[in-house]
Design a protein around this motif. Structure first.
Motif, PDB file in Angstrom:
ATOM      1  N   ASN A  10     -57.416  22.556   3.859  1.00 34.97           N
ATOM      2  CA  ASN A  10     -57.523  24.024   3.781  1.00 34.97           C
ATOM      3  C   ASN A  10     -56.970  24.694   5.026  1.00 34.97           C
ATOM      4  OD1 ASN A  10     -58.696  23.938   1.235  1.00 34.97           O
ATOM      5  ND2 ASN A  10     -60.765  23.820   2.055  1.00 34.97           N
ATOM      6  N   LEU A  11     -55.771  24.268   5.396  1.00 38.02           N
ATOM      7  CA  LEU A  11     -55.041  24.872   6.510  1.00 38.02           C
ATOM      8  C   LEU A  11     -54.407  26.171   6.029  1.00 38.02           C
ATOM      9  CD1 LEU A  11     -53.808  24.576   9.401  1.00 38.02           C
ATOM     10  CD2 LEU A  11     -51.932  23.324   8.328  1.00 38.02           C
ATOM     11  N   ASP A  12     -54.597  27.240   6.768  1.00 42.83           N
ATOM     12  CA  ASP A  12     -54.061  28.550   6.384  1.00 42.83           C
ATOM     13  C   ASP A  12     -52.551  28.577   6.643  1.00 42.83           C
ATOM     14  OD1 ASP A  12     -53.334  31.211   6.078  1.00 42.83           O
ATOM     15  OD2 ASP A  12     -55.206  31.975   6.880  1.00 42.83           O
ATOM     16  N   PRO A  13     -51.725  28.494   5.582  1.00 39.61           N
ATOM     17  CA  PRO A  13     -50.274  28.437   5.798  1.00 39.61           C
ATOM     18  C   PRO A  13     -49.694  29.748   6.297  1.00 39.61           C
ATOM     19  CG  PRO A  13     -50.765  28.527   3.449  1.00 39.61           C
ATOM     20  CD  PRO A  13     -52.080  28.401   4.159  1.00 39.61           C
ATOM     21  N   LEU A  14     -50.318  30.864   5.945  1.00 37.54           N
ATOM     22  CA  LEU A  14     -49.801  32.166   6.377  1.00 37.54           C
ATOM     23  C   LEU A  14     -49.929  32.327   7.884  1.00 37.54           C
ATOM     24  CD1 LEU A  14     -48.598  34.867   5.568  1.00 37.54           C
ATOM     25  CD2 LEU A  14     -50.926  35.734   5.232  1.00 37.54           C
ATOM     26  N   GLN A  15     -51.092  31.972   8.438  1.00 38.09           N
ATOM     27  CA  GLN A  15     -51.280  32.069   9.880  1.00 38.09           C
ATOM     28  C   GLN A  15     -50.334  31.124  10.617  1.00 38.09           C
ATOM     29  OE1 GLN A  15     -53.259  34.319  11.436  1.00 38.09           O
ATOM     30  NE2 GLN A  15     -53.664  35.134   9.384  1.00 38.09           N
ATOM     31  N   LEU A  16     -50.115  29.946  10.037  1.00 37.08           N
ATOM     32  CA  LEU A  16     -49.209  28.973  10.642  1.00 37.08           C
ATOM     33  C   LEU A  16     -47.773  29.473  10.596  1.00 37.08           C
ATOM     34  CD1 LEU A  16     -49.468  26.102  11.885  1.00 37.08           C
ATOM     35  CD2 LEU A  16     -48.815  25.201   9.654  1.00 37.08           C
ATOM     36  N   ASN A  17     -47.383  30.078   9.479  1.00 33.67           N
ATOM     37  CA  ASN A  17     -46.017  30.572   9.312  1.00 33.67           C
ATOM     38  C   ASN A  17     -45.733  31.777  10.194  1.00 33.67           C
ATOM     39  OD1 ASN A  17     -43.440  30.809   8.311  1.00 33.67           O
ATOM     40  ND2 ASN A  17     -44.036  31.625   6.337  1.00 33.67           N
ATOM     41  N   LYS A  18     -46.768  32.510  10.551  1.00 37.81           N
ATOM     42  CA  LYS A  18     -46.599  33.646  11.460  1.00 37.81           C
ATOM     43  C   LYS A  18     -46.729  33.246  12.923  1.00 37.81           C
ATOM     44  CE  LYS A  18     -48.265  37.282   8.336  1.00 37.81           C
ATOM     45  NZ  LYS A  18     -49.304  38.332   8.144  1.00 37.81           N
ATOM     46  N   ALA A  19     -46.951  31.946  13.167  1.00 36.65           N
ATOM     47  CA  ALA A  19     -47.154  31.424  14.523  1.00 36.65           C
ATOM     48  C   ALA A  19     -48.345  32.075  15.198  1.00 36.65           C
ATOM     49  CB  ALA A  19     -45.888  31.608  15.375  1.00 36.65           C
ATOM     50  N   ASP A  52     -59.219  28.147  14.970  1.00 39.35           N
ATOM     51  CA  ASP A  52     -60.416  28.444  14.174  1.00 39.35           C
ATOM     52  C   ASP A  52     -60.603  27.323  13.151  1.00 39.35           C
ATOM     53  OD1 ASP A  52     -62.613  29.656  13.133  1.00 39.35           O
ATOM     54  OD2 ASP A  52     -61.530  31.235  12.072  1.00 39.35           O
ATOM     55  N   ILE A  53     -61.449  26.336  13.505  1.00 35.85           N
ATOM     56  CA  ILE A  53     -61.686  25.163  12.660  1.00 35.85           C
ATOM     57  C   ILE A  53     -63.175  25.073  12.361  1.00 35.85           C
ATOM     58  CG2 ILE A  53     -61.504  22.654  12.498  1.00 35.85           C
ATOM     59  CD1 ILE A  53     -59.164  22.810  14.456  1.00 35.85           C
ATOM     60  N   PHE A  74     -48.870  24.259  -0.979  1.00 34.60           N
ATOM     61  CA  PHE A  74     -49.443  24.289  -2.327  1.00 34.60           C
ATOM     62  C   PHE A  74     -50.932  23.920  -2.299  1.00 34.60           C
ATOM     63  CE2 PHE A  74     -44.931  23.873  -3.446  1.00 34.60           C
ATOM     64  CZ  PHE A  74     -44.833  24.807  -4.468  1.00 34.60           C
ATOM     65  N   ASP A  75     -51.286  22.896  -1.535  1.00 30.57           N
ATOM     66  CA  ASP A  75     -52.698  22.517  -1.414  1.00 30.57           C
ATOM     67  C   ASP A  75     -53.244  22.747  -0.003  1.00 30.57           C
ATOM     68  OD1 ASP A  75     -51.414  20.530  -0.058  1.00 30.57           O
ATOM     69  OD2 ASP A  75     -52.166  18.875  -1.276  1.00 30.57           O
ATOM     70  N   SER A  76     -52.470  23.448   0.838  1.00 33.89           N
ATOM     71  CA  SER A  76     -52.913  23.818   2.198  1.00 33.89           C
ATOM     72  C   SER A  76     -53.357  22.593   2.995  1.00 33.89           C
ATOM     73  CB  SER A  76     -54.046  24.849   2.136  1.00 33.89           C
ATOM     74  OG  SER A  76     -53.636  25.991   1.443  1.00 33.89           O
ATOM     75  N   SER A  77     -52.547  21.556   2.983  1.00 37.17           N
ATOM     76  CA  SER A  77     -52.909  20.319   3.668  1.00 37.17           C
ATOM     77  C   SER A  77     -51.817  19.880   4.623  1.00 37.17           C
ATOM     78  CB  SER A  77     -53.168  19.198   2.651  1.00 37.17           C
ATOM     79  OG  SER A  77     -51.961  18.827   2.007  1.00 37.17           O
ATOM     80  N   MET A  78     -52.230  19.117   5.643  1.00 40.21           N
ATOM     81  CA  MET A  78     -51.303  18.473   6.567  1.00 40.21           C
ATOM     82  C   MET A  78     -51.833  17.084   6.890  1.00 40.21           C
ATOM     83  SD  MET A  78     -49.996  19.563  10.408  1.00 40.21           S
ATOM     84  CE  MET A  78     -49.032  20.966   9.842  1.00 40.21           C
ATOM     85  N   ASN A  79     -50.949  16.096   6.843  1.00 43.02           N
ATOM     86  CA  ASN A  79     -51.311  14.726   7.154  1.00 43.02           C
ATOM     87  C   ASN A  79     -50.362  14.179   8.207  1.00 43.02           C
ATOM     88  OD1 ASN A  79     -53.504  13.916   5.056  1.00 43.02           O
ATOM     89  ND2 ASN A  79     -51.946  14.952   3.845  1.00 43.02           N
ATOM     90  N   ILE A  80     -50.947  13.608   9.245  1.00 41.34           N
ATOM     91  CA  ILE A  80     -50.169  13.038  10.347  1.00 41.34           C
ATOM     92  C   ILE A  80     -50.445  11.533  10.390  1.00 41.34           C
ATOM     93  CG2 ILE A  80     -49.707  13.113  12.822  1.00 41.34           C
ATOM     94  CD1 ILE A  80     -50.857  15.961  12.811  1.00 41.34           C
ATOM     95  N   GLN A  83     -60.249  24.512   7.480  1.00 41.04           N
ATOM     96  CA  GLN A  83     -61.643  24.247   7.151  1.00 41.04           C
ATOM     97  C   GLN A  83     -62.112  22.916   7.727  1.00 41.04           C
ATOM     98  OE1 GLN A  83     -62.497  23.951   2.956  1.00 41.04           O
ATOM     99  NE2 GLN A  83     -64.661  24.382   3.237  1.00 41.04           N
ATOM    100  N   LYS A  84     -61.253  21.885   7.651  1.00 45.11           N
ATOM    101  CA  LYS A  84     -61.673  20.565   8.109  1.00 45.11           C
ATOM    102  C   LYS A  84     -60.506  19.793   8.705  1.00 45.11           C
ATOM    103  CE  LYS A  84     -64.059  16.332   6.677  1.00 45.11           C
ATOM    104  NZ  LYS A  84     -64.707  15.592   5.563  1.00 45.11           N
ATOM    105  N   VAL A  85     -60.774  19.143   9.834  1.00 50.35           N
ATOM    106  CA  VAL A  85     -59.827  18.228  10.469  1.00 50.35           C
ATOM    107  C   VAL A  85     -60.540  16.898  10.654  1.00 50.35           C
ATOM    108  CG1 VAL A  85     -58.399  17.747  12.487  1.00 50.35           C
ATOM    109  CG2 VAL A  85     -58.626  20.098  11.664  1.00 50.35           C
ATOM    110  N   GLN A  86     -59.917  15.821  10.176  1.00 45.23           N
ATOM    111  CA  GLN A  86     -60.516  14.497  10.314  1.00 45.23           C
ATOM    112  C   GLN A  86     -59.561  13.579  11.065  1.00 45.23           C
ATOM    113  OE1 GLN A  86     -62.732  12.854   7.002  1.00 45.23           O
ATOM    114  NE2 GLN A  86     -61.853  10.828   7.360  1.00 45.23           N
ATOM    115  N   ILE A  87     -60.059  13.017  12.177  1.00 40.31           N
ATOM    116  CA  ILE A  87     -59.285  12.106  13.016  1.00 40.31           C
ATOM    117  C   ILE A  87     -59.849  10.701  12.821  1.00 40.31           C
ATOM    118  CG2 ILE A  87     -58.573  11.572  15.375  1.00 40.31           C
ATOM    119  CD1 ILE A  87     -59.035  14.531  16.051  1.00 40.31           C
TER     120      ILE A  87
END
Length: 533
Positions: A274-283, A329-330, A232-238, A289-293
């Motif tokens: 802004n993680l692209d869920p379609l590309q992830l779902n297609k493997a 692609d980040i 829904f918001d194209s996010s992932m949190n670990i 757009q942004k990854v913060q560690i």
């Protein structure tokens, strides 16, 4: 009571009796019939490789729902390569059109909820009997009952998995527990079921908890407390990502034939936007757009007692990026408040030498292995700010053009006491800095596939060193004489602005060594002439 009221009352009572009778029929007769039919259908679809049992099945006509309780799926005994045992506490299917199901044999429903499934699967590495999502979709597309276009919501709550692969010596394992999966608008038409999506849902929310993976050789365990993804918001949190060696520093080298880095990593949080869920779902890979560690802590240890691995050719950064087996692609990857410690134990040293990079902040931009992307935008660039040995600020800029294997590295080091490096110099190089002050250092280097060139401006004062005996780690009489000669004849005690010596970088790459060795040895080649070596 008027006549029409009596008629209406009789009709209502009749309808209630009919509905009640149908519900009683469902409860006492049709429930068991549907349970048996469902069991047979499932076992036929999986070629009777597994055994399915259902404790209870209830149809609720007025509520338009089916409840299945106590379902168990297990492997047949003759399958020696694979062992599956799965239990489900409850399955709730809501919004069912019983008329469509009974008359037209079409299943239309609004919501499916699976509660507390527990899955245990043991698989032999050589087995080829694994079922992929594409196989499941193919079976569903050929099912005449599933003719509705979509399921509005499909939920799995309290999911636990223990997946193990075994061979003759050891095996890997993957597990998680108490996890949730929510799928919205699952498409079941032929176009969706034959697509290359892993999950044919419009939106996905997952919450995996206590995820653990053990490597096949048993040397490492990778774990995280929680991974939350929302399309829904194209996010992932670990949360709490850890890589833990399963052997201490003394036992770890014994697990390998050649010298190997022992790596320990702890990252409290990773945020992906802004993680692209379609590309992830297609493997297809990871596009974001942004990854913060945040606050990573990396500890690398190497024991030099073991022999160096033969025929080793570690890749350069551009080659590493190209060799990633999926699309990466980040736009921006940032590291905040990290720490890196590299320690090394030499065969003739009784203590471990180390170098520390504290309070590390870094920005990696245009991190991509897409050729079209790197041609149109600036090359991948890494900017690092850190405190060396907790004593001075170091700033370094890396540029990695993807059209060549050249690297451009430039940086600046602030003033610091040279004695801070003794924790690395004494155990690793058997040299001690007795006194000395770095005023500052600037360097600019270009490293290609074979050699490095550039210059180093290293300003310092009051340098005095001692050469240590490799056996006793002390300065004996012979070493004192060598130290005296080094300090008075060879080593320059200062290099200041009024008579500044610019060191030339000239180093040929040792291809069997890692890129970090290439960076350090290239810089060292420019430092040596600055101090008179």
């Amino acid at each position: 009571m008027k006549r029409y009221q009596k008629v209406l009352l009789v009709i209502c009572i009749t309808l209630l009796i009919m509905v009640g009778g149908i519900q009683i029929y469902f409860s006492f007769f049709l429930d068991s019939q549907i349970k048996q039919t469902l069991t047979n259908r499932v076992q036929q679809s999986i070629n009777h490789s597994f055994s399915l049992t259902i404790n209870d099945l209830d149809l609720h006509l007025l509520g338009r729902r089916i409840t299945i309780s106590g379902a168990t799926l297990s492997s047949k005994k003759q399958d020696k390569k694979n062992n599956l045992y799965a239990t489900i506490e409850d399955i709730h299917i809501r919004g069912i059109s019983f008329w469509q199901l009974l008359i037209y044999q079409k299943l239309n429903l609004k919501k499916v909820q699976i509660i507390n499934p527990h899955i245990s699967l043991t698989k032999a590495p050589s087995s080829n009997s694994s079922i992929t999502p594409r196989d499941i979709r193919k079976k569903l597309s050929s099912n005449d009952v599933l003719k509705q276009q979509s399921i509005p919501k499909f939920s799995v709550t309290g999911l636990s998995l223990n997946y193990t692969t075994k061979n003759k010596q050891n095996g890997s394992s993957l597990s998680f527990r108490d996890s949730d999966i929510h799928l919205y608008e699952i498409s079941l038409d032929s176009a969706a079921l034959t697509s290359n999506k892993i999950i044919t849902a419009k939106n996905i929310i997952t919450d995996f908890r206590d995820l653990q993976y053990r490597t096949a050789n048993g040397v490492y365990k990778l774990s995280t407390n929680q991974i939350v993804f929302s399309s829904f918001d194209s996010s992932m949190n670990i949360r709490s990502l850890q890589l833990k060696p399963q052997f201490d520093k003394a036992s770890f080298p014994k697990q390998f034939k050649y010298e190997t880095n022992r790596i320990s990593l702890n990252i409290p949080t990773v945020e992906i936007q802004n993680l692209d869920p379609l590309q992830l779902n297609k493997a297809n890979g990871i596009t974001a757009q942004k990854v913060q560690i945040n606050k990573p802590n990396l500890d690398i240890f190497k024991d030099k007692h073991a022999p160096f691995p033969p025929n080793r050719q570690p890749p350069l950064p551009q080659q590493m990026l190209k060799n990633i087996p999926f699309t990466l692609d980040i736009d921006s990857l940032s590291i905040e408040n990290g720490n890196i410690k590299y320690s090394q134990l030499n065969p003739r040293a009784d203590t471990t030498g180390y170098i520390l990079f504290a309070d590390l902040n870094a920005d990696f931009t245009n991190l991509s292995n897409l050729q079209n992307r790197t041609k149109k935008t600036n090359p991948p660039t890494l900017s690092v700010r850190t405190n060396v040995m907790d004593s001075a600020r170091l700033q370094v800029q890396f540029t990695f053009p993807t059209s060549t294997l050249k690297q451009h590295i430039s940086g600046h080091l602030d003033s610091m006491d040279m004695r801070a490096f003794n924790s690395a110099l004494e155990p690793m190089a058997f040299v001690r800095v007795d006194k000395g002050q770095i005023l500052d250092m600037n360097f600019d280097m270009v490293l290609d596939k074979q050699e490095a060139t550039g210059k180093v401006a290293f300003r310092y004062k009051d340098l005095k060193i001692s050469l240590l005996d490799k056996e006793s780690k002390k300065e004996d009489f012979g070493k004192k004489m060598k130290s005296l000669l080094a300090n008075t004849i060879k080593i320059k005690s200062k290099n200041r602005a009024e008579d500044l010596r610019i060191g030339k970088v000239n180093f040929k790459r040792i291809e069997r060594k890692a890129v970090f060795n290439y960076w350090w040895k290239s810089l060292l080649s420019g430092l040596k002439p600055s101090i008179g070596l």
